[in-house]
Design a protein around this motif. Sequence first.
Motif, PDB file in Angstrom:
ATOM      1  N   ALA A   1       0.921  -1.149   0.005  1.00 26.79           N
ATOM      2  CA  ALA A   1      -0.029   0.201  -0.151  1.00 26.79           C
ATOM      3  C   ALA A   1       0.896   1.187   0.044  1.00 26.79           C
ATOM      4  N   LEU A   2       1.963   1.133   0.598  1.00 19.41           N
ATOM      5  CA  LEU A   2       2.946   2.278   0.830  1.00 19.41           C
ATOM      6  C   LEU A   2       3.589   2.686  -0.554  1.00 19.41           C
ATOM      7  N   LEU A   3       3.869   1.611  -1.449  1.00 23.77           N
ATOM      8  CA  LEU A   3       4.717   1.708  -2.544  1.00 23.77           C
ATOM      9  C   LEU A   3       3.369   1.822  -3.767  1.00 23.77           C
ATOM     10  N   GLU A   4       2.276   1.753  -3.230  1.00 24.94           N
ATOM     11  CA  GLU A   4       1.260   2.092  -4.476  1.00 24.94           C
ATOM     12  C   GLU A   4       0.843   3.540  -4.260  1.00 24.94           C
TER      13      GLU A   4
ATOM     14  N   SER B   1       1.872   8.795  -8.466  1.00 26.66           N
ATOM     15  CA  SER B   1       2.442   9.913  -9.215  1.00 26.66           C
ATOM     16  C   SER B   1       3.631   9.393  -9.960  1.00 26.66           C
ATOM     17  N   PHE B   2       3.764   8.270 -10.374  1.00 24.03           N
ATOM     18  CA  PHE B   2       5.040   7.778 -11.180  1.00 24.03           C
ATOM     19  C   PHE B   2       5.470   8.452 -12.165  1.00 24.03           C
ATOM     20  N   ALA B   3       4.812   8.977 -12.990  1.00 24.48           N
ATOM     21  CA  ALA B   3       4.771   9.366 -14.441  1.00 24.48           C
ATOM     22  C   ALA B   3       5.386  10.925 -14.068  1.00 24.48           C
ATOM     23  N   GLU B   4       5.067  11.819 -12.929  1.00 25.58           N
ATOM     24  CA  GLU B   4       5.579  12.918 -12.650  1.00 25.58           C
ATOM     25  C   GLU B   4       6.794  12.873 -11.930  1.00 25.58           C
ATOM     26  N   GLU B   5       7.390  11.908 -11.375  1.00 25.00           N
ATOM     27  CA  GLU B   5       8.474  11.871 -10.584  1.00 25.00           C
ATOM     28  C   GLU B   5       9.799  12.039 -11.271  1.00 25.00           C
TER      29      GLU B   5
ATOM     30  N   VAL C   1      13.624  11.105 -12.379  1.00 20.27           N
ATOM     31  CA  VAL C   1      14.336   9.506 -12.712  1.00 20.27           C
ATOM     32  C   VAL C   1      14.765   9.082 -11.374  1.00 20.27           C
ATOM     33  N   GLU C   2      15.433   9.639 -10.579  1.00 23.11           N
ATOM     34  CA  GLU C   2      15.819   9.255  -9.377  1.00 23.11           C
ATOM     35  C   GLU C   2      14.652   8.455  -8.628  1.00 23.11           C
ATOM     36  N   VAL C   3      13.545   9.176  -8.419  1.00 18.46           N
ATOM     37  CA  VAL C   3      12.483   8.478  -7.862  1.00 18.46           C
ATOM     38  C   VAL C   3      12.094   7.168  -8.485  1.00 18.46           C
ATOM     39  N   GLN C   4      11.958   7.369  -9.969  1.00 19.60           N
ATOM     40  CA  GLN C   4      11.387   6.331 -10.813  1.00 19.60           C
ATOM     41  C   GLN C   4      12.010   4.922 -10.614  1.00 19.60           C
ATOM     42  N   LEU C   5      13.681   5.281 -10.651  1.00 22.95           N
ATOM     43  CA  LEU C   5      14.402   3.936 -10.690  1.00 22.95           C
ATOM     44  C   LEU C   5      14.280   3.407  -9.202  1.00 22.95           C
ATOM     45  N   ALA C   6      14.144   4.252  -8.178  1.00 22.78           N
ATOM     46  CA  ALA C   6      13.959   3.678  -6.865  1.00 22.78           C
ATOM     47  C   ALA C   6      12.487   2.968  -6.832  1.00 22.78           C
ATOM     48  N   LEU C   7      11.359   3.545  -7.174  1.00 27.67           N
ATOM     49  CA  LEU C   7      10.292   2.751  -7.385  1.00 27.67           C
ATOM     50  C   LEU C   7      10.388   1.408  -8.236  1.00 27.67           C
ATOM     51  N   LEU C   8      10.863   1.443  -9.080  1.00 29.28           N
ATOM     52  CA  LEU C   8      10.954   0.119 -10.002  1.00 29.28           C
ATOM     53  C   LEU C   8      11.721  -0.877  -9.340  1.00 29.28           C
ATOM     54  N   THR C   9      12.885  -0.404  -8.627  1.00 29.22           N
ATOM     55  CA  THR C   9      13.618  -1.511  -8.143  1.00 29.22           C
ATOM     56  C   THR C   9      12.808  -2.081  -6.747  1.00 29.22           C
ATOM     57  N   ALA C  10      12.202  -0.915  -6.144  1.00 24.95           N
ATOM     58  CA  ALA C  10      11.331  -1.202  -4.914  1.00 24.95           C
ATOM     59  C   ALA C  10      10.173  -2.542  -5.122  1.00 24.95           C
ATOM     60  N   THR C  11       9.612  -2.065  -6.279  1.00 21.71           N
ATOM     61  CA  THR C  11       8.435  -2.824  -6.680  1.00 21.71           C
ATOM     62  C   THR C  11       8.932  -4.301  -7.005  1.00 21.71           C
TER      63      THR C  11
END
Length: 719
Positions: free
Chosen positions: A475-478, A483-487, A489-499
């Motif tokens: 739920a926290l990751l969701e 706002s994945f598209a607006e983040e 690249v640094e945050v997008q990479l972190a979200l990808l790896t964390a998922t």
Amino acid sequence: MFFAYVPPPHFEPRLKTRQGKVAELRLELNSGGKKDKNYAGKKIALKKIVANMTMSNNDMVALFPDIIGCMHLQSLEIKKMCFLYLVNYARSRPEMAVKAIPLLEQDLEDHNPLVRALTLRTISYIHVREFVEATVPLVKKSLRDSDPYVRKTAAFCVAKLYDHDRHMVEQSDLIERLNSLLRDDNPTVVASALAGLMDIWERSDAIKLTIDYKNASKMVAILADCSEWGQTYILEALMSYVPQDSGEALLLAERISPRLSHSNSSVVLTCIRVILYLMNYIADEKQNTALCKKLSPPLVTLLAKGPEVQYLALRNALLILQRRPDVLRNDIRVFFCKYNDPIYVKVTKLELIFMLANEKNIDEVLTELREYATEIDVHFVRKAVRAIGKLAIKIEPAAQRCINLLLELVATKVTYIVQEATVVIRNIFRKYPDQYESIIGTLCEHLDSLDEPEAKAAMVWVIGQYADRIENSDALLEDFLYSFAEEPVEVQLALLTATVKLFIQRPTKGQELVPKVLKWATEETDNPDLRDRAYMYWRLLSTDMNAAKQIVMGEKPAITAESERLDPATLEEMCLNVGTLATIYLKPVQTVFRSARPRRLQDSPALQKHNTVAFGETQKSISMFGRGGQPNDIDVRTRTATSANGGQGNMGQAVNDADAYFSGVGNQQMAAMRIDQGDDLFGGNSGGHAAGYVVSAHAPQTVLQPAQGEGKNGDLLLL
């Protein structure tokens, strides 16, 4: 009907044109006659001309003949202003300037040594061919002048002439004559000759400056009789002396050490540089330790001067501590910040405090950092919070105290403190896995305070790394993925790896998020790094789940909290340039001064070989000044290392499978994945192909715990 323009009453047309102004100044310059015995009128007119010249009024060049006409007057004040005019306009009107050479030659015969020296300095400054050629015989004569002030000026003029025309100087005997001044009876003349020779040596590859112990000893003997600048010149020249015996180096260092108590900061820093240089040729470590103790008080004394000198001393202290840790070992309190210190001084002091912190003084340091973290300067507060986190990594016995202080600061709910604390706590988790996990709940309570990319990426990393221990990690990751598209690249990479980490550790929780995130990262992004990482995860998960676990959740290189260090070669060169601008930037001298000569320790029987390990050759560090980047969760080097160590699974098989996909061999597997059609990501519509990894929502959830020995070290922090 005709209309006439009537100006308003306050408007007055300009009565003086520029030509009128020049004519008026010419009239003032030529007025007075015999009645003006002290040339008061001419002095006033010359001051006006110099003022206009200073303001870049090029109309003053029309007064050239009149200025030359005043050069014969026997007034030092008038000559100074005429010479200033000549230096300023000679290159723009060389045909007029040449007419002044006979007058300058006459002034070199003046009985007043100040006039002779001023004339010589003026003629050597003018970069016009006729002046340069005329200067050579005049300088040769002045080098033998009876007055030491004129000889001193002539020594500098040789270096100036070398700058104008090096070939002409090399073909003449000026350098030999300058070298002979080293035997002069006057210490100031000797120091000036050394300065001239050093300047020529810096500019020439053909000239070699060598000083033996006998000459070096004579130079040290006259130090006390020289001015502060003369002392600086002599100490600079001592850097060209190469000790052939350890005893010589020690004796010379002891003889110049009284200069450390000089009031001039340039003399002090140059003396420190020479002593650091000589210590490379001293074999006795006890003597080196004693010399290090002598270097501490002058550095501390420099902190009582203005902020600019303080900053210079602090930057050099950072450099010296890397080479000689014994310096300033017990002086940490002098680096505590004052309320009125400029921010650049405070930040440098903060790094020195970190470097000097140890188990004995950690409580005192943490008390000081607590105060810094409550100041109003946001930039400085961030540095203080980051320093607390670095101390937790550097001093393991004090880690709990550092974390308690960080939690205390997070409780203030100040946004920028919470964000900086989140970043450093991530690094603490990397250093101490499976410890201090109780603070994760505190971090999760402040998710709404995170709006900076680095803080978001840090929190996402924590959620992904500990997804199996955070009940609502999906739920926290969701929430972050909304706002994945607006983040950035640094945050997008972190979200990808964390998922992906969530899916590996808790498949049933992550099976819905992974396809969505991978699709976004491969189809809806223009960033090649993000897209390539997503494709790599995609193929990895589709090929071998065990390999994916070992790579994504595997052991990473160790993280340390040492401040950034220079490589041995650069550190050696920096220590040979202490007190210069290069040490402010901590860059090689040729990076700062393009024409500067790089300095190296010269080989000698007395040279001590130091086995200094370059910091960063085997491990990366956290930078206090840098903003740390996204963890490198997937690294080919890491994968190779774990394969070589064994016990981490068949890495070679996973690599071969990936190669098969790229080469087109694995067509059946690619068909099962249906990448181009957007069907079920892991082979749900693959027609029974077994290559895809199928997740069943009805199957019991398996929590994938790290294998024994995994996760002992944090991820490599990219700087």
